[in-house]
Design an enzyme around this catalytic site. Structure first.
Site, PDB file in Angstrom:
ATOM      1  N   ASP A  31       0.850  -1.194   0.000  1.00 16.80           N
ATOM      2  CA  ASP A  31       0.000   0.000   0.000  1.00 16.80           C
ATOM      3  C   ASP A  31       0.884   1.241   0.000  1.00 16.80           C
ATOM      4  OD1 ASP A  31       0.823  -0.127   2.677  1.00 16.80           O
ATOM      5  OD2 ASP A  31      -1.082   0.639   3.430  1.00 16.80           O
ATOM      6  N   PHE A  57       6.900   2.088  -4.302  1.00 15.70           N
ATOM      7  CA  PHE A  57       8.300   2.304  -3.907  1.00 15.70           C
ATOM      8  C   PHE A  57       8.806   3.718  -4.200  1.00 15.70           C
ATOM      9  CE2 PHE A  57       8.210  -2.371  -4.383  1.00 15.70           C
ATOM     10  CZ  PHE A  57       8.625  -2.731  -3.111  1.00 15.70           C
ATOM     11  N   TYR A  81       2.909   4.772   0.741  1.00 12.49           N
ATOM     12  CA  TYR A  81       3.528   5.409   1.904  1.00 12.49           C
ATOM     13  C   TYR A  81       2.478   6.285   2.592  1.00 12.49           C
ATOM     14  CZ  TYR A  81       7.981   4.161  -0.372  1.00 12.49           C
ATOM     15  OH  TYR A  81       9.028   3.495  -0.966  1.00 12.49           O
TER      16      TYR A  81
END
Length: 224
Positions: free
Chosen positions: A64, A77, A66
Site C-alpha cells: 500500500d 516504492f 507510503y
C-alpha cells in the site's frame, strides 16, 4: 478518484459496474472528504497513467502507499523528488548498484521507470495518513488483481518481479508461459539480506527483454 483513460479503461471497464467497486468508490470518496488520505486523489491511478497496458514490459508489485506527508504519488516504492529516500528503495538502489553498476541517486522519484514500461503497482492504492494498511480489505485488492490479470493476458513477453510473500501470492495468477516471473524476499531492511540482495532481477529482466527483441530498461535514476 481520478479517471482511468486509454487502453486501461477498456481492459478494466467490466470492474466499474461490479458491486465491490461501487462500494470501494463510496468508501474512498468518503475517506478523502473526512480525513487525510494519500496519495492525493488525482494521483491514485498514476501507475496506469504513466504506463499504458500496451507499453508494459516489467511489473513491480508493492503493497500500500507510503502514509507520511508528500511521500506517495501513485507509484509503488517511489516518492516525490524532495522527500528522503525510504529504506526499501535505498536497498533497491543498492541492488541496482551491485547488479548493474547504477549510481545511487539523491532522490526516490521513479517516474523514469514508469515512462519506459515498468508498471509500479501497489495492490492497495490509498491509505489513511500515519496508518499503514488502513484501506486494505476494502476492494482495492480485487481491482488490482484485475489489472494483474489484464497484463497476464497480454500476448507478449513481460517480466514480473514479485518481492516478498504478499506479492508472491499473485504468482498463481500468472499463467501465461510467455512471461518471466522473478521472486525474491522483500527489499525492506527486515528481509533484504535474506536474498533480495544478489537476486539480480534487474539484469535478468533486461536480458529477457533483449532476448525477445525489446528495448532494455534504463534503470539509472538521475540526481535532481
Amino acid at each position: 478518484m481520478g479517471m482511468i483513460t486509454g487502453d486501461w479503461q477498456e481492459a478494466l471497464q467490466g470492474e466499474f459496474q461490479k458491486p465491490y467497486y461501487k462500494e470501494l468508490y463510496k468508501f474512498v470518496k468518503n475517506e478523502y472528504s473526512t480525513t487525510v488520505v494519500y496519495p492525493p486523489s488525482e494521483d491514485i491511478f498514476n501507475a496506469l497513467h504513466y504506463t499504458s497496458l500496451a507499453d508494459v514490459k516489467v511489473v513491480i508489485l508493492g503493497q500500500d502507499p507510503y502514509h507520511e506527508p508528500k511521500q506517495a504519488h501513485g507509484l509503488c516504492f517511489s516518492v516525490s523528488p524532495e522527500v528522503q529516500v525510504p529504506p526499501s528503495l535505498v536497498n533497491i538502489y543498492k541492488e541496482l548498484h551491485e547488479n548493474l553498476g547504477c549510481a545511487i541517486p539523491n532522490n526516490g522519484y521513479l517516474e523514469k521507470w514508469a515512462r519506459q514500461g515498468v508498471l509500479l503497482l501497489n495492490t492497495v492504492l490509498t491509505v489513511r495518513a500515519h496508518n499503514a494498511f488502513s484501506h486494505a480489505g476494502r476492494g482495492w485488492e480485487q481491482f488490482t488483481d484485475a489489472i494483474i490479470e489484464a497484463v497476464n493476458r497480454e500476448d507478449r513477453p513481460i517480466v514480473f518481479m514479485l518481492w516478498g510473500s504478499p506479492a508472491q501470492k499473485k504468482k498463481a495468477m500468472l499463467t501465461n508461459p510467455k512471461h518471466l516471473v522473478l521472486c525474491a524476499p522483500h527489499p525492506s531492511p527486515l528481509s533484504a539480506y535474506r536474498g533480495f540482495f544478489g537476486c539480480k532481477h534487474f539484469s535478468q529482466a533486461n536480458a529477457f527483454l533483449a532476448e525477445h527483441g525489446q528495448e532494455k530498461i534504463d534503470w539509472q535514476i538521475e540526481n535532481v
